[in-house]
Design a protein around this motif. Structure first.
Motif, PDB file in Angstrom:
ATOM      1  N   PRO A 147      50.502  29.400  43.691  1.00  0.00           N
ATOM      2  CA  PRO A 147      49.253  28.867  43.119  1.00  0.00           C
ATOM      3  C   PRO A 147      48.269  29.961  42.703  1.00  0.00           C
ATOM      4  CG  PRO A 147      49.625  27.994  45.344  1.00  0.00           C
ATOM      5  CD  PRO A 147      50.737  28.923  45.047  1.00  0.00           C
ATOM      6  N   VAL A 148      48.262  31.072  43.451  1.00  0.00           N
ATOM      7  CA  VAL A 148      47.339  32.168  43.117  1.00  0.00           C
ATOM      8  C   VAL A 148      47.766  32.802  41.788  1.00  0.00           C
ATOM      9  CG1 VAL A 148      46.327  34.338  43.927  1.00  0.00           C
ATOM     10  CG2 VAL A 148      46.952  32.578  45.581  1.00  0.00           C
ATOM     11  N   TRP A 195      35.799  27.213  30.875  1.00  0.00           N
ATOM     12  CA  TRP A 195      36.869  26.363  30.343  1.00  0.00           C
ATOM     13  C   TRP A 195      37.664  25.729  31.492  1.00  0.00           C
ATOM     14  CZ3 TRP A 195      42.007  25.214  29.891  1.00  0.00           C
ATOM     15  CH2 TRP A 195      42.383  24.457  28.780  1.00  0.00           C
ATOM     16  N   LEU A 196      38.032  26.551  32.472  1.00  0.00           N
ATOM     17  CA  LEU A 196      38.805  26.023  33.611  1.00  0.00           C
ATOM     18  C   LEU A 196      37.975  25.010  34.397  1.00  0.00           C
ATOM     19  CD1 LEU A 196      40.581  29.234  34.991  1.00  0.00           C
ATOM     20  CD2 LEU A 196      41.652  27.297  33.844  1.00  0.00           C
ATOM     21  N   GLY A 238      36.167  31.966  30.319  1.00  0.00           N
ATOM     22  CA  GLY A 238      37.375  31.419  30.949  1.00  0.00           C
ATOM     23  C   GLY A 238      37.027  30.533  32.138  1.00  0.00           C
ATOM     24  N   CYS A 290      42.226  28.423  42.270  1.00  0.00           N
ATOM     25  CA  CYS A 290      42.447  29.864  42.525  1.00  0.00           C
ATOM     26  C   CYS A 290      41.955  30.670  41.316  1.00  0.00           C
ATOM     27  CB  CYS A 290      43.928  30.163  42.758  1.00  0.00           C
ATOM     28  SG  CYS A 290      44.614  29.401  44.224  1.00  0.00           S
ATOM     29  N   GLY A 291      42.284  30.177  40.104  1.00  0.00           N
ATOM     30  CA  GLY A 291      41.832  30.851  38.885  1.00  0.00           C
ATOM     31  C   GLY A 291      40.316  30.838  38.778  1.00  0.00           C
ATOM     32  N   PRO A 347      40.363  37.590  24.822  1.00  0.00           N
ATOM     33  CA  PRO A 347      39.991  37.244  23.449  1.00  0.00           C
ATOM     34  C   PRO A 347      41.203  37.182  22.514  1.00  0.00           C
ATOM     35  CG  PRO A 347      39.185  39.433  24.048  1.00  0.00           C
ATOM     36  CD  PRO A 347      39.781  38.852  25.273  1.00  0.00           C
ATOM     37  N   LEU A 353      45.461  25.851  24.608  1.00  0.00           N
ATOM     38  CA  LEU A 353      44.998  26.487  25.851  1.00  0.00           C
ATOM     39  C   LEU A 353      45.461  25.682  27.059  1.00  0.00           C
ATOM     40  CD1 LEU A 353      41.320  27.790  25.607  1.00  0.00           C
ATOM     41  CD2 LEU A 353      43.316  29.012  26.421  1.00  0.00           C
ATOM     42  N   PHE A 354      45.384  24.351  26.945  1.00  0.00           N
ATOM     43  CA  PHE A 354      45.825  23.496  28.041  1.00  0.00           C
ATOM     44  C   PHE A 354      47.316  23.705  28.317  1.00  0.00           C
ATOM     45  CE2 PHE A 354      47.831  19.542  29.441  1.00  0.00           C
ATOM     46  CZ  PHE A 354      47.160  19.349  30.638  1.00  0.00           C
ATOM     47  N   THR A 409      47.622  27.088  30.034  1.00  0.00           N
ATOM     48  CA  THR A 409      47.085  27.229  31.395  1.00  0.00           C
ATOM     49  C   THR A 409      47.788  26.325  32.409  1.00  0.00           C
ATOM     50  OG1 THR A 409      45.382  25.639  30.817  1.00  0.00           O
ATOM     51  CG2 THR A 409      44.738  27.942  30.803  1.00  0.00           C
ATOM     52  N   VAL A 410      48.311  25.179  31.922  1.00  0.00           N
ATOM     53  CA  VAL A 410      48.932  24.280  32.906  1.00  0.00           C
ATOM     54  C   VAL A 410      50.462  24.417  32.924  1.00  0.00           C
ATOM     55  CG1 VAL A 410      49.060  21.920  33.770  1.00  0.00           C
ATOM     56  CG2 VAL A 410      46.913  22.783  32.867  1.00  0.00           C
ATOM     57  N   TRP A 422      49.486  31.326  39.457  1.00  0.00           N
ATOM     58  CA  TRP A 422      49.212  30.305  38.438  1.00  0.00           C
ATOM     59  C   TRP A 422      47.732  30.373  38.019  1.00  0.00           C
ATOM     60  CZ3 TRP A 422      50.869  24.452  39.130  1.00  0.00           C
ATOM     61  CH2 TRP A 422      50.489  23.738  37.990  1.00  0.00           C
ATOM     62  N   GLY A 423      46.873  30.386  39.023  1.00  0.00           N
ATOM     63  CA  GLY A 423      45.432  30.434  38.747  1.00  0.00           C
ATOM     64  C   GLY A 423      45.053  31.686  37.992  1.00  0.00           C
ATOM     65  N   ALA A 424      45.627  32.846  38.409  1.00  0.00           N
ATOM     66  CA  ALA A 424      45.304  34.110  37.749  1.00  0.00           C
ATOM     67  C   ALA A 424      45.804  34.097  36.304  1.00  0.00           C
ATOM     68  CB  ALA A 424      45.926  35.278  38.521  1.00  0.00           C
ATOM     69  N   ALA A 442      45.769  24.957  42.152  1.00  0.00           N
ATOM     70  CA  ALA A 442      46.146  26.256  41.579  1.00  0.00           C
ATOM     71  C   ALA A 442      45.041  26.762  40.645  1.00  0.00           C
ATOM     72  CB  ALA A 442      47.461  26.124  40.824  1.00  0.00           C
ATOM     73  N   LEU A 443      44.487  25.845  39.838  1.00  0.00           N
ATOM     74  CA  LEU A 443      43.435  26.274  38.905  1.00  0.00           C
ATOM     75  C   LEU A 443      42.156  26.643  39.660  1.00  0.00           C
ATOM     76  CD1 LEU A 443      44.032  23.799  35.952  1.00  0.00           C
ATOM     77  CD2 LEU A 443      44.791  26.165  36.181  1.00  0.00           C
ATOM     78  N   ASN A 494      33.970  37.472  28.857  1.00  0.00           N
ATOM     79  CA  ASN A 494      35.229  36.732  28.707  1.00  0.00           C
ATOM     80  C   ASN A 494      35.561  35.930  29.968  1.00  0.00           C
ATOM     81  OD1 ASN A 494      35.542  37.779  26.172  1.00  0.00           O
ATOM     82  ND2 ASN A 494      36.745  39.531  26.857  1.00  0.00           N
ATOM     83  N   HIS A 553      42.093  23.962  21.933  1.00  0.00           N
ATOM     84  CA  HIS A 553      41.973  23.541  23.334  1.00  0.00           C
ATOM     85  C   HIS A 553      43.294  22.972  23.866  1.00  0.00           C
ATOM     86  CE1 HIS A 553      37.829  24.472  23.878  1.00  0.00           C
ATOM     87  NE2 HIS A 553      37.444  23.751  22.836  1.00  0.00           N
ATOM     88  N   CYS A 606      42.584  32.011  29.495  1.00  0.00           N
ATOM     89  CA  CYS A 606      41.282  31.506  29.016  1.00  0.00           C
ATOM     90  C   CYS A 606      40.343  32.646  28.649  1.00  0.00           C
ATOM     91  CB  CYS A 606      40.593  30.688  30.100  1.00  0.00           C
ATOM     92  SG  CYS A 606      41.461  29.251  30.540  1.00  0.00           S
ATOM     93  N   ALA A 607      40.480  33.770  29.347  1.00  0.00           N
ATOM     94  CA  ALA A 607      39.476  34.826  29.210  1.00  0.00           C
ATOM     95  C   ALA A 607      39.833  35.871  28.159  1.00  0.00           C
ATOM     96  CB  ALA A 607      39.260  35.506  30.555  1.00  0.00           C
ATOM     97  N   ALA A 648      46.247  31.422  34.431  1.00  0.00           N
ATOM     98  CA  ALA A 648      45.396  30.493  33.670  1.00  0.00           C
ATOM     99  C   ALA A 648      44.087  31.179  33.296  1.00  0.00           C
ATOM    100  CB  ALA A 648      45.126  29.246  34.503  1.00  0.00           C
ATOM    101  N   TYR A 649      43.524  31.928  34.226  1.00  0.00           N
ATOM    102  CA  TYR A 649      42.275  32.658  33.956  1.00  0.00           C
ATOM    103  C   TYR A 649      42.481  33.678  32.834  1.00  0.00           C
ATOM    104  CZ  TYR A 649      39.405  36.818  34.425  1.00  0.00           C
ATOM    105  OH  TYR A 649      38.652  37.919  34.143  1.00  0.00           O
TER     106      TYR A 649
END
Lengths: 180, 486
Positions: A144-145, B19-20, B16, B148-149, A158, A105-106, A109-110, A147-149, B145-146, B12, A102, A155-156, A151-152
């Motif tokens: 930000p978009v 988790w976020l 994700g 958005c994810g 495998p 992952l942090f 993602t950050v 970044w978010g994508a 930002a997260l 998946n 974890h 996390c997603a 991070a996703y």
């Protein structure tokens, strides 16, 4: 008066989507695309009502949300609550490898996804044939978009090595382009 | 309508998304609750100082008088001299400088102090979670930002999200109920959530991004990077003299007759480069203001270009009003308040789904219930304390919140602690309105202060109803639990 057509178009668009997605025979053949067309057309009506294109677009995005929630509320089904037997327990601390996973992952993602998004979006924006100020603003708003994508993805996926390498490559590419 | 997504992608994406959501859920909840209040910051400021003088406009002569009085009392004042002019949602004027901050009367004379400590406390929570601002702003931006994810993963994790877009099942199993609340609010709120996420992330990331732009394109000069987007400051070299504020303000009637001046700032006051920057709102634009520049003689130097300049300039200066819903008047503000609270519900219901899926109950359930229902309690208690003491401390919010979490842990039952905390919130809200009326007397019974107090009392009634409902649910669950046990 200009407000009324805008409200009607937004509400009609939503009703068409409602009819189509609720499988009502009248709306089945054309409800979904008709609904979207009406919602797009409502942007024009809202722009006229607000005497401003930019405000019109915002109203056209906000109005369907409000209308849809009203329809959802109207469509609610209330059932008696089902009490399920849930085992009582104590907080169990996760094993060290789980904590480490974890934590990684942090970090991915950050800080990693954030840095990759900042450098990557700025570097990519400079390739646009635009005035520099406009390109930088786009980079700021897209960042930000991205970044978010990112991070996703981390996390997603495998196989976490894949997004980690992908984001590290984006960061390296951005840093290279910006510092050359 | 069903999106054709492979089961593994859905699985998946769901993991994700979870988790976020767990990473950001509580912070997002705090940001959304405080943000829904901050939308009404102008009204809350009026409520906090109900006796302050209100007026529609400040004449150029009155503005000149206030400025001259400042120069007489503090002839060497430097930096910026900001005068906020009366505007629709906040019909008050104030003067902000290194020499002090004052409210202004309609004739430009100084009124009392400007104080809105509780509104500032909520702004501090929304902007930076009460952390030191350089850290807090970045943390809040990262949450944006997260988000958005979360929006992307939310759509990819739910292939039936459109087909089920109008289904809403209350009751039944807790998992399904929370999933329906979460999905219905988030799918239709997605455009709003995306706008809030992108504009919110910008506020904290701007400083870092300008530094990156400065290092990459402008030889390490961050200020030049800012000027590349926001426009360059005029290059002036003048014999220092008082700025002709009156002349500058009077010219606005001809320069932009439809624009409404809402502030002016004397930049670099008492220096040879000083100039007056006047911000005026244009009703048909999303930009916060167009800025008009004048030299110290009051000669018009030109506008910065937010109305007629580069699209990037317009876009970046539209983020504030777009984020806080400060366009379209009170109806849009109310809509933003509701949408913001809905996003708070999305954050909470997301974690509730995760808790329901665990199929076990431990202290996390109790602490979560305490934190969720302790937040409105902490908001109400901090407001009531501020009304009674005149000051707002960060601990005034966090202590009640921690106590609420502790109470929930001690009570040992989610529904019971929910009922308690909702009941306490009802009491705190009623006490808040009554305390405000007692402290401010007749000023609390007119206009915006009366409206805010009425909303507080109505909210108290709502929380009382929720408390009764939670209480009866808890009794029912107890009976059902006993029956299951037998």
């Amino acid at each position: 008066m200009a407000l009324l057509p805008a409200v009607i178009l937004s509400a009609a668009g939503l009703l068409c989507l409602y009819g189509s997605w609720r499988k009502q025979p009248l709306f089945r053949p054309w409800g979904a695309w008709g609904g979207w067309v009406l919602l797009f057309a409502s942007g024009w009506a809202w722009s006229l009502a607000a005497a401003s294109v930019e405000l019109g677009i915002v109203y056209a995005l906000l109005a369907p949300t409000a209308c849809a929630w009203l329809l959802v509320l109207h469509n609610r089904q209330t059932r008696s609550r089902r009490a399920s037997a849930v085992a009582e327990g104590r907080i169990s601390l996760p094993a060290l490898p789980v904590v480490a996973r974890h934590l990684l992952l942090f970090l991915g993602t950050v800080p990693l996804a954030g840095a990759a998004a900042a450098y990557g979006s700025t570097a990519l924006a400079t390739f646009l044939p635009w005035q520099l100020g406009n390109a930088l603003v786009l980079a700021m708003l897209v960042m930000p978009v991205v970044w978010g994508a990112g991070a996703y993805w981390l996390c997603a996926d495998p196989k976490p090595l894949r997004p980690t390498l992908g984001l590290a490559t984006l960061l390296a590419f951005g840093a290279l382009v910006l510092n050359l | 309508m069903k999106i054709g997504l492979s089961p593994s992608l859905v699985r998946n994406s769901l993991s994700g998304h979870a988790w976020l959501g767990l990473l950001t859920g509580f912070l997002m909840y705090l940001i959304c609750v405080s943000g829904s209040l901050v939308v009404f910051a102008p009204q809350l400021k009026r409520w906090e100082q109900p006796a302050a003088t209100e007026f529609e406009s400040l004449s150029p002569a009155a503005a000149e008088r206030a400025y001259r009085e400042l120069l007489e009392n503090s002839p060497d004042v430097s930096g910026d001299i900001l005068m906020m002019l009366p505007r629709e949602q906040l019909p008050r004027a104030s003067l902000v400088s290194r020499a002090g901050v004052w409210a202004l009367n309609e004739d430009g004379s100084r009124g009392g102090a400007v104080a809105s400590p509780w509104t500032n406390l909520m702004v501090g929570l929304h902007d930076a979670l009460h952390l030191p601002s350089n850290i807090g702003l970045v943390v809040v931006s990262a949450v944006g930002a997260l988000l958005c994810g979360l929006i992307v993963s939310g759509f990819l994790a739910h292939p039936r999200i459109f087909r089920d877009a109008f289904n809403f099942r209350l009751g039944g199993s807790r998992h399904l109920e929370q999933a329906d609340i979460h999905n219905r609010l988030s799918v239709w709120g997605a455009p709003f959530h995306l706008v809030i996420a992108v504009t919110g992330a910008w506020f904290g990331m701007a400083t870092l991004m300008y530094t990156l732009f400065g290092n990459s394109f402008f030889d390490g000069d961050r200020e030049v990077a800012i000027q590349a987007i926001h426009g360059r400051a005029p290059e002036l070299e003048q014999q220092v003299a008082p700025v002709d504020v009156k002349r500058a303000l009077e010219q606005m009637r001809t320069i932009a007759p439809d624009a409404r001046p809402i502030y002016f700032n004397i930049e670099g006051a008492n220096s040879p480069r000083q100039y007056l920057l006047l911000g005026a709102q244009h009703d048909d634009r999303l930009i916060y203001v167009e800025q008009y520049r004048f030299d110290q003689q009051g000669n018009y130097l030109g506008n910065v270009g937010y109305t007629d300049g580069e699209p990037g300039q317009r876009a970046i200066f539209s983020t504030y009003r777009l984020h806080f819903g400060h366009f379209g008047g009170l109806p849009v503000m109310v809509l933003y308040g509701i949408f913001g609270l809905a996003l708070a519900v999305v954050s909470v219901s997301g974690i509730n789904i995760w808790l329901a899926r665990r199929r076990k109950r431990d202290a996390i359930n109790l602490l979560w219930s305490g934190l969720v229902w302790g937040t409105p309690l902490a908001v109400a208690v901090s407001a009531a304390t501020t009304v009674l003491t005149g000051t707002a401390a960060v601990s005034g919010f966090w202590m009640p919140l921690l106590c609420a979490a502790g109470l929930a842990r001690w009570l040992g039952d989610e529904e019971r602690s929910k009922a308690w905390l909702q009941g306490l919130t009802a009491v705190a809200l009623a006490a808040l309105a009554l305390a405000h009326m007692a402290v401010h007397k007749t000023a609390a019974f007119a206009g915006v202060p009366l409206a805010v107090n009425t909303v507080a009392l109505l909210s108290a009634v709502l929380f009382l109803w929720l408390a009764r409902r939670s209480g009866s649910r808890q009794s029912r669950d107890c009976r059902a639990g006993l029956a299951l046990h037998r």
